[in-house]
Design a protein around this motif. Structure first.
Motif, mmCIF file in Angstrom:
data_model
loop_
_atom_site.group_PDB
_atom_site.id
_atom_site.type_symbol
_atom_site.label_atom_id
_atom_site.label_comp_id
_atom_site.label_asym_id
_atom_site.label_seq_id
_atom_site.Cartn_x
_atom_site.Cartn_y
_atom_site.Cartn_z
ATOM 1 N N ALA A 99 0.824 -1.210 0.000
ATOM 2 C CA ALA A 99 0.000 0.000 0.000
ATOM 3 C C ALA A 99 0.855 1.256 0.000
ATOM 4 O O ALA A 99 0.506 2.264 -0.615
ATOM 5 C CB ALA A 99 -0.933 -0.019 1.208
ATOM 6 N N GLU A 100 2.033 1.154 0.657
ATOM 7 C CA GLU A 100 2.891 2.343 0.744
ATOM 8 C C GLU A 100 3.602 2.636 -0.572
ATOM 9 O O GLU A 100 4.221 3.683 -0.726
ATOM 10 C CB GLU A 100 3.932 2.154 1.858
ATOM 11 C CG GLU A 100 3.333 2.293 3.248
ATOM 12 C CD GLU A 100 4.317 1.866 4.331
ATOM 13 O OE1 GLU A 100 5.304 2.572 4.530
ATOM 14 O OE2 GLU A 100 4.089 0.805 4.950
ATOM 15 N N LEU A 101 3.540 1.699 -1.507
ATOM 16 C CA LEU A 101 4.197 1.908 -2.802
ATOM 17 C C LEU A 101 3.240 2.474 -3.847
ATOM 18 O O LEU A 101 3.616 2.758 -4.978
ATOM 19 C CB LEU A 101 4.778 0.590 -3.311
ATOM 20 C CG LEU A 101 6.011 0.076 -2.569
ATOM 21 C CD1 LEU A 101 6.264 -1.374 -2.901
ATOM 22 C CD2 LEU A 101 7.221 0.929 -2.914
ATOM 23 N N LYS A 102 1.972 2.595 -3.446
ATOM 24 C CA LYS A 102 0.925 2.965 -4.392
ATOM 25 C C LYS A 102 1.199 4.297 -5.112
ATOM 26 O O LYS A 102 0.932 4.426 -6.299
ATOM 27 C CB LYS A 102 -0.405 3.079 -3.648
ATOM 28 C CG LYS A 102 -1.516 2.298 -4.285
ATOM 29 C CD LYS A 102 -2.803 2.466 -3.488
ATOM 30 C CE LYS A 102 -3.969 1.921 -4.250
ATOM 31 N NZ LYS A 102 -3.830 0.490 -4.573
ATOM 32 N N LEU B 138 5.805 -5.695 -15.223
ATOM 33 C CA LEU B 138 4.760 -4.713 -15.475
ATOM 34 C C LEU B 138 3.395 -5.212 -15.016
ATOM 35 O O LEU B 138 2.668 -4.495 -14.317
ATOM 36 C CB LEU B 138 4.708 -4.348 -16.955
ATOM 37 C CG LEU B 138 3.630 -3.331 -17.324
ATOM 38 C CD1 LEU B 138 3.856 -2.006 -16.622
ATOM 39 C CD2 LEU B 138 3.570 -3.120 -18.820
ATOM 40 N N SER B 139 3.050 -6.448 -15.385
ATOM 41 C CA SER B 139 1.733 -6.934 -14.978
ATOM 42 C C SER B 139 1.684 -7.093 -13.455
ATOM 43 O O SER B 139 0.648 -6.876 -12.834
ATOM 44 C CB SER B 139 1.376 -8.237 -15.693
ATOM 45 O OG SER B 139 2.426 -9.143 -15.603
ATOM 46 N N ILE C 128 -0.565 -6.050 -8.641
ATOM 47 C CA ILE C 128 -0.295 -6.207 -7.217
ATOM 48 C C ILE C 128 -0.152 -4.846 -6.521
ATOM 49 O O ILE C 128 -0.784 -4.595 -5.513
ATOM 50 C CB ILE C 128 0.964 -7.081 -6.996
ATOM 51 C CG1 ILE C 128 0.731 -8.467 -7.621
ATOM 52 C CG2 ILE C 128 1.246 -7.225 -5.503
ATOM 53 C CD1 ILE C 128 1.941 -9.366 -7.616
ATOM 54 N N ILE C 129 0.664 -3.953 -7.087
ATOM 55 C CA ILE C 129 0.815 -2.638 -6.443
ATOM 56 C C ILE C 129 -0.355 -1.718 -6.787
ATOM 57 O O ILE C 129 -0.802 -0.931 -5.979
ATOM 58 C CB ILE C 129 2.151 -1.964 -6.873
ATOM 59 C CG1 ILE C 129 3.346 -2.812 -6.432
ATOM 60 C CG2 ILE C 129 2.266 -0.567 -6.259
ATOM 61 C CD1 ILE C 129 4.693 -2.187 -6.719
ATOM 62 N N PRO D 32 13.160 -9.324 1.977
ATOM 63 C CA PRO D 32 11.911 -9.402 2.747
ATOM 64 C C PRO D 32 10.701 -9.511 1.812
ATOM 65 O O PRO D 32 10.741 -9.011 0.690
ATOM 66 C CB PRO D 32 11.889 -8.083 3.527
ATOM 67 C CG PRO D 32 12.790 -7.168 2.760
ATOM 68 C CD PRO D 32 13.830 -8.041 2.142
ATOM 69 N N ALA D 33 9.675 -10.196 2.292
ATOM 70 C CA ALA D 33 8.468 -10.329 1.467
ATOM 71 C C ALA D 33 7.563 -9.128 1.690
ATOM 72 O O ALA D 33 7.455 -8.608 2.794
ATOM 73 C CB ALA D 33 7.749 -11.615 1.815
ATOM 74 N N LEU D 34 6.938 -8.661 0.620
ATOM 75 C CA LEU D 34 6.001 -7.539 0.696
ATOM 76 C C LEU D 34 4.584 -8.071 0.613
ATOM 77 O O LEU D 34 4.309 -8.966 -0.170
ATOM 78 C CB LEU D 34 6.218 -6.601 -0.484
ATOM 79 C CG LEU D 34 7.308 -5.532 -0.390
ATOM 80 C CD1 LEU D 34 7.396 -4.825 -1.715
ATOM 81 C CD2 LEU D 34 7.006 -4.562 0.722
ATOM 82 N N SER D 35 3.720 -7.517 1.400
ATOM 83 C CA SER D 35 2.323 -7.923 1.229
ATOM 84 C C SER D 35 1.411 -6.737 1.442
ATOM 85 O O SER D 35 1.848 -5.684 1.860
ATOM 86 C CB SER D 35 1.979 -9.036 2.213
ATOM 87 O OG SER D 35 2.291 -8.594 3.510
#
Lengths: 283, 293
Positions: free
Chosen positions: A157-160, A173-174, A179-180, A280-283
């Motif tokens: 969410a912080e990368l939005k 790209l997809s 995801i983002i 680290p994994a991002l979710s």
């Protein structure tokens, strides 16, 4: 007049494709019977007695080192030579040619037996080319410059709101879009160099590339960058690209299966990709 | 003419030339019919032969699937169209800049005063260099070079940078077109204007330029057709314009059809523009005379 030799070439090398036009089922069954043996003498390669392998130029680490696929160093170079050995080719019998990614899937006769270039397997793509069994699964990861808001992000969410750059032809790209789901359109660059240049120029806040590339870039290419994290999941499987309905696929797959069963593939993967997988994994 | 002369002389006299004339016209009609038949037949043979040659080739089924897939066209077209809108906006804004800046450069090059030599020299160097560098290279250098300077007041948006590169390149071409137009106006026009008491700047503004610009309108439009396509070069800097969107679809599905879709969009704009140029050129003589009058 020029068309006549062209037609002869097409006729010779596309006989398989034409057979497939009538019915793909029948052609695959005939392949199975005609190409029962995977011994080197029975393999129908582009130039006989040689294994012609394609990859793009420049060939980037950690998949190739020093832009020299022939060195056997780098993950994909090592995988190629291991497969070649299983098929019965010596190191000298492996011939490398430059195949830009965009031309790897052009219709018509292929100049390579297989192309190894971090190409993701997908059903849509398999309509145009042949794919081997996967030899690697690559998750995507986010690389950002230290001190930017994107670098300190701990969740998707912080990368939005970040300006994100990706390389064309990648599955990044997809992933970015699905995801983002960024608030502004990502920028799509021609190649890895341009993508990295845009990050260094701060034209983009972050770039999304496969995880090993991200970690390699952080360690060796982009000063003051951090791998923000990798996307959850196992990532997309990479396969070798061949001509559609190539008789070689079955034998290459056998070789990959053998390498996997013997643990050789795992060893190669650990040797070359080991240092480039921890994020680290991002979710 | 000769028919009307004989008309009054009596029925018998009129029939002979009328017959001859009718025969001549019949022959002419027949020739025209034969000509039309031959051109239709040859068109059918050539186009049909080409179509047959292509569709009967061994590779055609895979070419058809990879380049002309209706499914791929349908799914990619809306996004490509959205990308094309960016192209159109970029094209129009760059065009305006180019029209103005090109004229400024052309005026610099046509100055005569000795003191203005550096201006002339700079303008000449500018046109030489900008026309000498391939446009794609210029886009690349501006697009990746300027942000690398890390000067906060410089633009960093890839679309703006790409637009600047295109404007730099096309202004050089357009300046030369303007200059050719200015040089083509006979010096007597300038002399007459000066004799009437206009200053040299006024005579340029009110006498030379109106005629020059009108005269070079077709080649100017020609450059804009070219610019309209070259906005696709900005794609290397990352923005999602039509060509880039098409490339993304192509590489995602290993199918080139989206590139055909993008090509159709560019054609849809360039062909009408080309027709306008044709019409202007066919009226060129009239326009030029009208301007002098």
């Amino acid at each position: 007049m020029l068309l006549r030799p062209l037609f002869v070439v097409l006729a010779l090398s596309l006989s398989l494709v034409v057979a497939a036009c009538g019915s793909s089922d029948s052609s695959s069954s005939t392949q199975a019977t005609t190409a029962a043996s995977c011994s080197k003498a029975d393999l129908q390669t582009v130039s006989s007695g040689k294994l012609t392998v394609g990859t793009d130029k420049p060939a980037y680490p950690p998949y190739f080192e020093d832009d020299k696929p022939t060195s056997g160093k780098g993950f994909e170079s090592a995988v190629t030579y291991a497969i070649a050995q299983k098929l019965g080719f010596t190191k000298d019998e492996v011939k490398w040619i430059v195949v830009p990614f965009n031309s790897s899937y052009a219709p018509g006769p292929k100049k390579f037996d297989f192309d190894i270039n971090q190409i993701s397997i997908s059903p849509a793509r398999a309509k145009a080319v042949g794919f081997s069994a996967p030899y690697y699964n690559a998750p995507q990861a986010v690389l950002a410059l230290k001190g930017t808001p994107a670098a300190s992000a701990t969740s998707l969410a912080e990368l939005k709101d970040a300006k994100i750059g990706v390389q064309i032809g990648t599955t990044s790209l997809s992933d970015v879009q699905n995801i983002i789901k960024p608030s502004q359109q990502p920028q799509v660059f021609n190649d890895s160099n341009d993508t990295v240049r845009a990050l260094k120029n701060k034209s983009v806040d972050a770039i999304v590339v496969d995880a090993p590339t991200a970690i390699y870039l952080r360690d060796f290419e982009v000063k003051d960058s951090v791998v923000v994290g990798k996307f959850a999941g196992t990532g997309t499987p990479w396969g070798l690209v061949t001509a559609k309905n190539s008789t070689l696929v079955r034998c290459v797959n056998q070789a990959i299966d053998k390498l996997r069963a013997s643990g050789e593939l795992a060893t190669i993967t650990n040797t070359w990709m080991g240092p480039y997988t921890k994020a680290p994994a991002l979710s | 003419m000769d028919g009307s002369v004989h008309e009054g002389a009596g029925a018998q006299l009129t029939t002979v030339p009328t017959d001859r004339r009718a025969a001549r016209e019949a022959a002419r009609r027949q020739r025209a019919r034969r000509g039309a038949a031959i051109s239709i037949a040859s068109t059918i043979v050539v186009l049909g032969g080409l179509a047959l040659l292509i569709t009967q080739s061994k590779g055609w089924p895979s070419v058809k699937e990879t380049f002309f897939s209706w499914d791929a066209f349908k799914t990619s077209f809306p996004d490509i169209l959205r990308g094309f809108w960016l192209d159109v906006k970029l094209f129009v804004s760059v065009e305006i800049v180019v029209l103005v800046f090109g004229l400024v450069v052309a005026l610099c090059r046509t100055t005569r005063a000795a003191a203005l030599y550096p201006v002339r020299m700079l303008a000449a160097v500018y046109t030489d260099v900008m026309r000498g560098v391939p446009t794609i290279l210029l886009v690349y250098l501006v697009g990746f070079g300027i942000p690398a300077l890390e000067l906060p007041w410089l633009p960093s948006d890839p679309i703006v940078l790409g637009g600047i590169a295109l404007a730099l390149s096309y202004s050089a071409y357009v300046a030369e077109v303007y200059r050719a137009g200015i040089d083509s106006i006979h010096p007597s026009q300038q002399s007459a204007a000066l004799a009437l008491g206009l200053t040299s700047a006024q005579s340029m503004r009110h006498v030379v330029l109106p005629q020059a610009v009108r005269r070079v309108a077709p080649p100017l439009l020609n450059d804009f057709i070219s610019l309209q396509k070259d906005v696709a070069l900005v794609s290397i800097l990352g923005p999602l314009e039509a060509f880039r969107v098409a490339q993304i679809f192509a590489s995602e599905n290993f199918n080139y059809t989206p590139l055909i879709a993008a090509a159709l969009l560019y054609i849809a704009v360039t062909v009408p523009l080309a027709r306008i140029v044709d019409r202007m050129q066919s009226r060129g003589q009239v326009g030029a005379r009208g301007a002098v009058r």
